[in-house]
Design a protein around this motif. Structure first.
Motif, PDB file in Angstrom:
ATOM      1  N   LYS A  89       0.826  -1.210   0.000  1.00 52.36           N
ATOM      2  CA  LYS A  89       0.000   0.000   0.000  1.00 52.36           C
ATOM      3  C   LYS A  89       0.857   1.255   0.000  1.00 52.36           C
ATOM      4  CE  LYS A  89      -4.042  -1.997   0.229  1.00 52.36           C
ATOM      5  NZ  LYS A  89      -5.079  -1.759  -0.795  1.00 52.36           N
ATOM      6  N   MET A  93       1.418   4.776  -2.862  1.00 50.65           N
ATOM      7  CA  MET A  93       1.094   6.104  -2.302  1.00 50.65           C
ATOM      8  C   MET A  93       2.311   7.018  -2.372  1.00 50.65           C
ATOM      9  SD  MET A  93      -1.257   5.623   1.106  1.00 50.65           S
ATOM     10  CE  MET A  93      -2.654   4.476   1.027  1.00 50.65           C
ATOM     11  N   ALA A  96       2.997   8.094  -5.904  1.00 46.88           N
ATOM     12  CA  ALA A  96       2.045   9.126  -6.323  1.00 46.88           C
ATOM     13  C   ALA A  96       2.381  10.478  -5.699  1.00 46.88           C
ATOM     14  CB  ALA A  96       0.617   8.722  -5.945  1.00 46.88           C
ATOM     15  N   THR A  97       3.099  10.454  -4.573  1.00 52.79           N
ATOM     16  CA  THR A  97       3.469  11.693  -3.878  1.00 52.79           C
ATOM     17  C   THR A  97       4.831  12.201  -4.361  1.00 52.79           C
ATOM     18  OG1 THR A  97       2.232  10.771  -1.997  1.00 52.79           O
ATOM     19  CG2 THR A  97       3.512  12.732  -1.546  1.00 52.79           C
ATOM     20  N   ILE A 203      -3.362   8.190  14.156  1.00 53.52           N
ATOM     21  CA  ILE A 203      -4.698   8.411  13.596  1.00 53.52           C
ATOM     22  C   ILE A 203      -5.591   7.180  13.760  1.00 53.52           C
ATOM     23  CG2 ILE A 203      -3.983  10.184  11.923  1.00 53.52           C
ATOM     24  CD1 ILE A 203      -3.900   7.966   9.781  1.00 53.52           C
ATOM     25  N   VAL A 213      -1.074   5.359   5.153  1.00 54.63           N
ATOM     26  CA  VAL A 213      -1.456   6.783   5.222  1.00 54.63           C
ATOM     27  C   VAL A 213      -0.772   7.450   6.413  1.00 54.63           C
ATOM     28  CG1 VAL A 213      -3.375   8.359   5.735  1.00 54.63           C
ATOM     29  CG2 VAL A 213      -3.668   6.566   4.013  1.00 54.63           C
ATOM     30  N   THR A 220       5.835  13.183   5.484  1.00 50.29           N
ATOM     31  CA  THR A 220       5.632  14.521   4.911  1.00 50.29           C
ATOM     32  C   THR A 220       5.893  15.597   5.955  1.00 50.29           C
ATOM     33  OG1 THR A 220       3.969  13.611   3.406  1.00 50.29           O
ATOM     34  CG2 THR A 220       3.976  16.009   3.696  1.00 50.29           C
ATOM     35  N   ALA A 221       5.387  15.376   7.172  1.00 54.43           N
ATOM     36  CA  ALA A 221       5.597  16.350   8.245  1.00 54.43           C
ATOM     37  C   ALA A 221       7.094  16.544   8.501  1.00 54.43           C
ATOM     38  CB  ALA A 221       4.885  15.896   9.518  1.00 54.43           C
ATOM     39  N   ARG A 224       8.680  18.505   5.562  1.00 62.13           N
ATOM     40  CA  ARG A 224       8.298  19.923   5.531  1.00 62.13           C
ATOM     41  C   ARG A 224       8.579  20.630   6.858  1.00 62.13           C
ATOM     42  NH1 ARG A 224       8.880  19.855   0.340  1.00 62.13           N
ATOM     43  NH2 ARG A 224       7.195  18.841  -0.802  1.00 62.13           N
ATOM     44  N   LYS A 226       7.539  20.030   9.972  1.00 60.91           N
ATOM     45  CA  LYS A 226       6.496  20.085  11.017  1.00 60.91           C
ATOM     46  C   LYS A 226       6.730  18.928  11.972  1.00 60.91           C
ATOM     47  CE  LYS A 226       3.356  23.162   9.564  1.00 60.91           C
ATOM     48  NZ  LYS A 226       2.645  24.142  10.365  1.00 60.91           N
TER      49      LYS A 226
ATOM     50  N   LYS B  89      -5.213  13.045  -7.049  1.00 59.89           N
ATOM     51  CA  LYS B  89      -4.351  12.304  -6.125  1.00 59.89           C
ATOM     52  C   LYS B  89      -5.168  11.610  -5.033  1.00 59.89           C
ATOM     53  CE  LYS B  89      -0.373  13.470  -7.926  1.00 59.89           C
ATOM     54  NZ  LYS B  89       0.581  12.446  -8.396  1.00 59.89           N
ATOM     55  N   MET B  93      -5.810   7.259  -3.780  1.00 59.13           N
ATOM     56  CA  MET B  93      -5.387   6.934  -2.410  1.00 59.13           C
ATOM     57  C   MET B  93      -6.560   6.403  -1.611  1.00 59.13           C
ATOM     58  SD  MET B  93      -2.766   9.858  -1.025  1.00 59.13           S
ATOM     59  CE  MET B  93      -1.451  10.425  -2.114  1.00 59.13           C
ATOM     60  N   ALA B  96      -7.473   2.942  -2.719  1.00 59.68           N
ATOM     61  CA  ALA B  96      -6.518   1.953  -2.191  1.00 59.68           C
ATOM     62  C   ALA B  96      -6.761   1.690  -0.709  1.00 59.68           C
ATOM     63  CB  ALA B  96      -5.085   2.440  -2.414  1.00 59.68           C
ATOM     64  N   ASP B 202      -2.227  18.901   9.950  1.00 62.05           N
ATOM     65  CA  ASP B 202      -1.243  19.978   9.823  1.00 62.05           C
ATOM     66  C   ASP B 202       0.166  19.380   9.659  1.00 62.05           C
ATOM     67  OD1 ASP B 202      -0.020  22.421   9.846  1.00 62.05           O
ATOM     68  OD2 ASP B 202      -0.078  22.642  12.019  1.00 62.05           O
ATOM     69  N   ILE B 203       0.469  18.910   8.454  1.00 65.82           N
ATOM     70  CA  ILE B 203       1.762  18.267   8.196  1.00 65.82           C
ATOM     71  C   ILE B 203       2.605  19.076   7.220  1.00 65.82           C
ATOM     72  CG2 ILE B 203       0.982  15.907   8.719  1.00 65.82           C
ATOM     73  CD1 ILE B 203       0.668  15.444   5.693  1.00 65.82           C
ATOM     74  N   GLY B 204       2.246  20.338   7.015  1.00 64.43           N
ATOM     75  CA  GLY B 204       3.035  21.191   6.115  1.00 64.43           C
ATOM     76  C   GLY B 204       2.921  20.795   4.654  1.00 64.43           C
ATOM     77  N   ALA B 205       1.805  20.156   4.296  1.00 66.10           N
ATOM     78  CA  ALA B 205       1.619  19.664   2.923  1.00 66.10           C
ATOM     79  C   ALA B 205       1.792  20.776   1.887  1.00 66.10           C
ATOM     80  CB  ALA B 205       0.234  19.035   2.788  1.00 66.10           C
ATOM     81  N   GLN B 206       2.537  20.492   0.821  1.00 69.93           N
ATOM     82  CA  GLN B 206       2.792  21.462  -0.234  1.00 69.93           C
ATOM     83  C   GLN B 206       2.108  21.091  -1.551  1.00 69.93           C
ATOM     84  OE1 GLN B 206       4.792  24.330  -0.097  1.00 69.93           O
ATOM     85  NE2 GLN B 206       4.648  24.008   2.081  1.00 69.93           N
ATOM     86  N   SER B 207       2.387  19.912  -2.031  1.00 69.12           N
ATOM     87  CA  SER B 207       1.888  19.494  -3.349  1.00 69.12           C
ATOM     88  C   SER B 207       0.462  18.953  -3.221  1.00 69.12           C
ATOM     89  CB  SER B 207       2.798  18.407  -3.898  1.00 69.12           C
ATOM     90  OG  SER B 207       2.732  17.267  -3.053  1.00 69.12           O
ATOM     91  N   ALA B 209      -0.512  16.027  -3.960  1.00 67.47           N
ATOM     92  CA  ALA B 209      -0.444  14.677  -3.372  1.00 67.47           C
ATOM     93  C   ALA B 209      -0.270  14.760  -1.865  1.00 67.47           C
ATOM     94  CB  ALA B 209       0.703  13.888  -3.990  1.00 67.47           C
ATOM     95  N   GLU B 210       0.553  15.700  -1.390  1.00 63.61           N
ATOM     96  CA  GLU B 210       0.747  15.833   0.052  1.00 63.61           C
ATOM     97  C   GLU B 210      -0.535  16.305   0.731  1.00 63.61           C
ATOM     98  OE1 GLU B 210       5.588  16.656  -0.073  1.00 63.61           O
ATOM     99  OE2 GLU B 210       4.246  18.283   0.495  1.00 63.61           O
ATOM    100  N   VAL B 213      -2.669  13.335   1.126  1.00 65.16           N
ATOM    101  CA  VAL B 213      -2.225  12.546   2.281  1.00 65.16           C
ATOM    102  C   VAL B 213      -2.777  13.151   3.577  1.00 65.16           C
ATOM    103  CG1 VAL B 213      -0.213  11.948   3.705  1.00 65.16           C
ATOM    104  CG2 VAL B 213      -0.118  11.603   1.228  1.00 65.16           C
ATOM    105  N   MET B 216      -6.461  12.278   3.783  1.00 63.66           N
ATOM    106  CA  MET B 216      -6.666  10.860   4.128  1.00 63.66           C
ATOM    107  C   MET B 216      -6.362  10.607   5.606  1.00 63.66           C
ATOM    108  SD  MET B 216      -8.001   9.108   1.791  1.00 63.66           S
ATOM    109  CE  MET B 216      -7.934   7.611   2.779  1.00 63.66           C
ATOM    110  N   GLY B 217      -5.340  11.298   6.133  1.00 63.35           N
ATOM    111  CA  GLY B 217      -4.988  11.137   7.537  1.00 63.35           C
ATOM    112  C   GLY B 217      -6.092  11.631   8.451  1.00 63.35           C
TER     113      GLY B 217
END
Lengths: 229, 229
Positions: A89, A93, A96-97, A203, A213, A220-221, A224, A226, B89, B93, B96, B202-207, B209-210, B213, B216-217
């Motif tokens: 899984k 993912m 894709a990211t 989560i 996930v 990602t955190a 970036r 965080k 994106k 996800m 899946a 709050d994971i600082g996602a930029q793109s 796809a992020e 994510v 989904m979380g």
């Protein structure tokens, strides 16, 4: 940008360095910066670090001069140790990211192409594979086997590298035992703290996909900047 | 389990109810429970609620009797309003992770099959589509268009349903303005609090796809009863 700079930039990219091309928008003068190869703190270096961390070229003003920061980041890579259900899984993912994914597992029955379509499989032992793949500041490593024979060499390689994220699947008890083994191998408490275990954001993940996930979220955190733990 | 119970179970599943078949392991007597259709609190009902929430059949002991709880949950569904980059994106996800996904967007140029391979596309207006699809306690809804004409009717439908998760893309300012519009439509503060906005962990996602994510979380945390905000 002159020929000498262009040559330097090409070399830096070949060596997978994180480079910023800073161009003064009035004078046109540009310079190459390697913000993570120094501990120096200047407004320009700090801006360059942020641009690299957030993968975003941008214009900034430093000491009344307008500067455009163009960024050259090596590809994001994720090394997954253990061709298990969660890996099935997590690999798509992560791909894709935007990650180049390699699943490392020397147990051939696990890492079949049928179970991992379109994923790079590496059937060497983790320490051997990682020495060759040389993880860098843009790499992440995740161990999923529950087997110290496979997970430990991978974690030791990761701790000896600059990877931005290390995650290890396992209960609190498994993590405590691993902690002891790494201490006895000479790793410091501070070094071992780099390992996220239990892995993933809290989560309440149940299924392999939900655990994937939670791992992608934590990864990602960290990328970036965080902090979550 | 007798014929009458089997018939009742089949009907309940057709109506997408969350049902637990509780069987006493000594006597063999079984009964059907609908733990989310009552506010009653008993040890058995609480165990049944947990089993449904975590999608896990299990054996439990209630008042010295061993009971096996078999669960029948309707499919998880995710309705995405807006056939935008993040949806491209998020849809795979979520699929899946076990969700039946529908992307709703009446703007035909957005929701092309080329951009969304293997995803169910619905080109009706969100309120019309959602009335027909009837979201339930096992459904989640996410609005991504940044366009109140499309997002608001979807959010209103969701607030009038039992969906376990509502997320709305947009800045704090966008969220504040939406809040005002929903208040003026008669929704209570408590109702509007069900909307997660800004969307995602709050994971600082930029793109895109992020961001997917992070959504989904948050969605998983809500499903599994882990509050994040």
């Amino acid at each position: 940008m002159d020929n000498k700079q262009l040559q330097e930039l090409q070399n830096a990219r070949k060596e997978k360095k994180q480079v910023v091309l800073a161009t003064n928008l009035s004078s046109g003068v540009s310079e190459l910066l390697y913000p993570f190869e120094t501990d120096e703190i200047t407004p320009l270096l700090e801006e360059a670090r942020l641009a690299l961390r957030f993968d975003k070229p941008h214009e900034t003003e430093v000491v009344n001069e307008k500067i455009f920061l163009n960024i050259f980041n090596p590809p994001l890579r994720l090394f997954i140790v253990g061709a298990v259900h969660i890996a099935q899984k997590l690999a798509p993912m992560a791909a894709a990211t935007g990650y180049e994914v390699v699943v490392i597992d020397p147990r051939r029955s696990f890492g079949s192409e049928m179970r991992f379509p379109n994923v790079a499989l590496d059937d060497r032992w983790p320490d051997e594979a990682l020495e060759d793949l040389s993880p860098d500041r843009r790499s992440a490593l995740v161990t999923l086997t529950h087997d110290a024979k496979l997970d430990d060499p991978a974690l030791e390689s990761a701790l000896n590298s600059d990877v931005f994220y290390i995650g290890a699947l396992g209960s609190n008890r498994t993590n405590d035992k691993r902690h002891q083994r790494l201490i006895s191998k000479g790793f410091s408490e501070a070094a071992i703290k780099r390992i996220n275990g239990p892995i993933g954001l809290d989560i309440g993940a149940q299924s392999p996909a939900e655990i994937a996930v939670s791992i992608m979220g934590e990864l990602t955190a960290c990328l970036r900047g965080k902090m979550t733990k």
